[in-house]
Design an enzyme around this catalytic site. Structure first.
Site, PDB file in Angstrom:
ATOM      1  N   ASP A  31       0.840  -1.194   0.000  1.00 17.72           N
ATOM      2  CA  ASP A  31       0.000   0.000   0.000  1.00 17.72           C
ATOM      3  C   ASP A  31       0.877   1.247   0.000  1.00 17.72           C
ATOM      4  OD1 ASP A  31       0.586   0.728   2.597  1.00 17.72           O
ATOM      5  OD2 ASP A  31      -1.316   0.037   3.437  1.00 17.72           O
ATOM      6  N   LYS A  48      -4.494   2.231  -1.285  1.00 21.46           N
ATOM      7  CA  LYS A  48      -5.630   3.157  -1.282  1.00 21.46           C
ATOM      8  C   LYS A  48      -5.228   4.347  -0.441  1.00 21.46           C
ATOM      9  CE  LYS A  48      -9.595   1.618  -0.169  1.00 21.46           C
ATOM     10  NZ  LYS A  48     -10.708   2.018  -1.012  1.00 21.46           N
ATOM     11  N   MET A  58      -5.907   8.598  10.496  1.00 18.88           N
ATOM     12  CA  MET A  58      -6.498   9.106   9.250  1.00 18.88           C
ATOM     13  C   MET A  58      -7.379  10.321   9.511  1.00 18.88           C
ATOM     14  SD  MET A  58      -7.452   5.548   7.329  1.00 18.88           S
ATOM     15  CE  MET A  58      -7.860   4.617   8.793  1.00 18.88           C
TER      16      MET A  58
HETATM   17  N1  SAH Z   1      -2.243  -0.231   9.815  1.00 19.46           N
HETATM   18  C1  SAH Z   1      -1.684   1.053  10.194  1.00 19.46           C
HETATM   19  C2  SAH Z   1      -2.673   2.171   9.992  1.00 19.46           C
HETATM   20  C3  SAH Z   1      -3.116   2.342   8.561  1.00 19.46           C
HETATM   21  S1  SAH Z   1      -4.263   3.638   8.355  1.00 19.46           S
HETATM   22  C4  SAH Z   1      -1.137   0.956  11.615  1.00 19.46           C
HETATM   23  O1  SAH Z   1      -1.233  -0.113  12.235  1.00 19.46           O
HETATM   24  O2  SAH Z   1      -0.598   1.920  12.129  1.00 19.46           O
HETATM   25  C5  SAH Z   1      -3.216   4.959   7.827  1.00 19.46           C
HETATM   26  C6  SAH Z   1      -3.050   5.972   8.950  1.00 19.46           C
HETATM   27  O3  SAH Z   1      -2.092   5.497   9.885  1.00 19.46           O
HETATM   28  C7  SAH Z   1      -2.550   7.314   8.527  1.00 19.46           C
HETATM   29  O4  SAH Z   1      -3.563   8.149   8.016  1.00 19.46           O
HETATM   30  C8  SAH Z   1      -1.992   7.856   9.832  1.00 19.46           C
HETATM   31  O5  SAH Z   1      -3.041   8.302  10.675  1.00 19.46           O
HETATM   32  C9  SAH Z   1      -1.417   6.589  10.461  1.00 19.46           C
HETATM   33  N2  SAH Z   1       0.012   6.425  10.198  1.00 19.46           N
HETATM   34  C10 SAH Z   1       0.609   5.420   9.527  1.00 19.46           C
HETATM   35  N3  SAH Z   1       1.949   5.574   9.521  1.00 19.46           N
HETATM   36  C11 SAH Z   1       2.216   6.696  10.217  1.00 19.46           C
HETATM   37  C12 SAH Z   1       3.409   7.390  10.586  1.00 19.46           C
HETATM   38  N4  SAH Z   1       4.627   6.944  10.240  1.00 19.46           N
HETATM   39  N5  SAH Z   1       3.285   8.518  11.315  1.00 19.46           N
HETATM   40  C13 SAH Z   1       2.075   8.977  11.715  1.00 19.46           C
HETATM   41  N6  SAH Z   1       0.919   8.369  11.386  1.00 19.46           N
HETATM   42  C14 SAH Z   1       0.980   7.242  10.656  1.00 19.46           C
END
Ligand code: SAH
Length: 278
Positions: free
Chosen positions: A55, A77, A193
């Site tokens: 992704d 997405k 998000m």
């Molecule tokens: N599966 C992921 C989340 C996916 S949804 C998890 O376990 O963390 C995508 C969201 O994750 C983004 O919109 C943001 O809110 C958060 N996110 C993912 N990577 C990030 C990062 N390095 N720093 C801050 N927020 C992050």
């Protein structure tokens, strides 16, 4: 970083890991971003797959660890991006690749089951009779926050933690959420998000009775070299006195006092500064 040493990054031979079989799909988490936050099993998957379907959030340096010759397919997405692949097309692709007898690594940011559509994909694979396994990853909302000096829980602040998505399936702040209950019970609330919806969420929490001076911490690009932290209050955010457009994504929004010891606990920013100087 200045004192970093290069490593071959191979899974040690003394560690026995499951073989990646032809026609299997491994639904794996890549962690919040930094390469060092990969699990051994995800690294093993990268080193033994025929194709990676990743992704949009997966760090290119992580993709570079894939077995030479492995095909790399971007099927992410991104909220509001009309060009990004549709979810049913992604699951169809996984099923087709597995049907060709390929070893498919489906790689997602953070943990594959946390706000990542991993459950839908696993269910589709199960129903199609495809062999799959799930490889958990470090969620941004726990490991990423640690890189910003924010413990997910601590005795002095919170004994519970609430993860909420700022996006329902229509891209809206979840209307079914009980904001009064959340405002009351969510000692620390971590919004995923939610960059574009942060102001609306703040307004809902305020009118549900949360304190106007409650701390709000934006953690942007956690664990990556351009990680940034911005601090404001619930009232300022709700009134539009904090410019969320200045925060780079992906970002987490932490509501509550979890970041109160940040000045003492931020071990990562000094390393980044050192790297800049070096
Ligand atoms: N599966 C992921 C989340 C996916 S949804 C998890 O376990 O963390 C995508 C969201 O994750 C983004 O919109 C943001 O809110 C958060 N996110 C993912 N990577 C990030 C990062 N390095 N720093 C801050 N927020 C992050």
């Amino acid at each position: 970083m200045a004192q970093m040493r290069k490593t071959g990054l191979a899974v040690p031979e003394t560690v026995a890991l499951a073989p990646f079989r032809a026609g299997d799909v491994w639904l794996a988490g890549a962690g919040p971003g930094a390469v060092e936050l990969l699990t051994l099993m995800t690294l093993h998957g990268l080193q033994n797959c025929d194709v990676v379907v990743h992704d949009a959030l997966v760090n290119p340096h992580i993709l570079a660890l894939a077995r030479p010759g492995a095909e790399i397919i971007k099927a992410g997405k991104r909220g509001g991006d009309a060009r990004s692949a549709r979810q049913d097309e992604i699951t169809q692709l996984l099923i087709e690749l597995a049907g060709q007898g390929r070893r498919v690594l489906r790689l997602k940011g953070g943990d594959p089951y946390l706000f990542g559509r991993g459950a839908e994909e696993a269910l589709a694979l199960a129903r199609a009779g495809v062999n799959f396994r799930v490889i958990p990853g470090i969620p941004a909302g726990i490991g990423g926050l640690a890189y910003a000096g924010i413990p997910a829980t601590s005795k002095e602040v919170n004994s519970s933690l609430l993860f909420i998505t700022g996006h329902d399936r229509h891209g809206q702040v979840p209307s079914s959420a009980d904001w009064e209950a959340i405002a009351r019970a969510g000692e620390v609330i971590v919004l995923y998000m939610a960059l574009r919806k942060a102001r609306e969420v703040a307004a809902r929490l305020l009118s549900a009775g949360r304190s106007a001076c409650e701390a709000v911490t934006f953690v942007s690009r956690a664990s990556l070299p351009d990680q940034r932290v911005h601090e404001t209050t619930l009232a300022k955010l709700a009134r539009g006195n904090f410019d969320t457009a200045a925060v780079a994504g992906p970002a987490l929004v932490v509501i509550g006092q979890a970041g109160r010891r940040r000045a003492e606990l931020d071990w990562f920013t000094p390393l980044l500064k050192e790297a800049d100087l070096g």
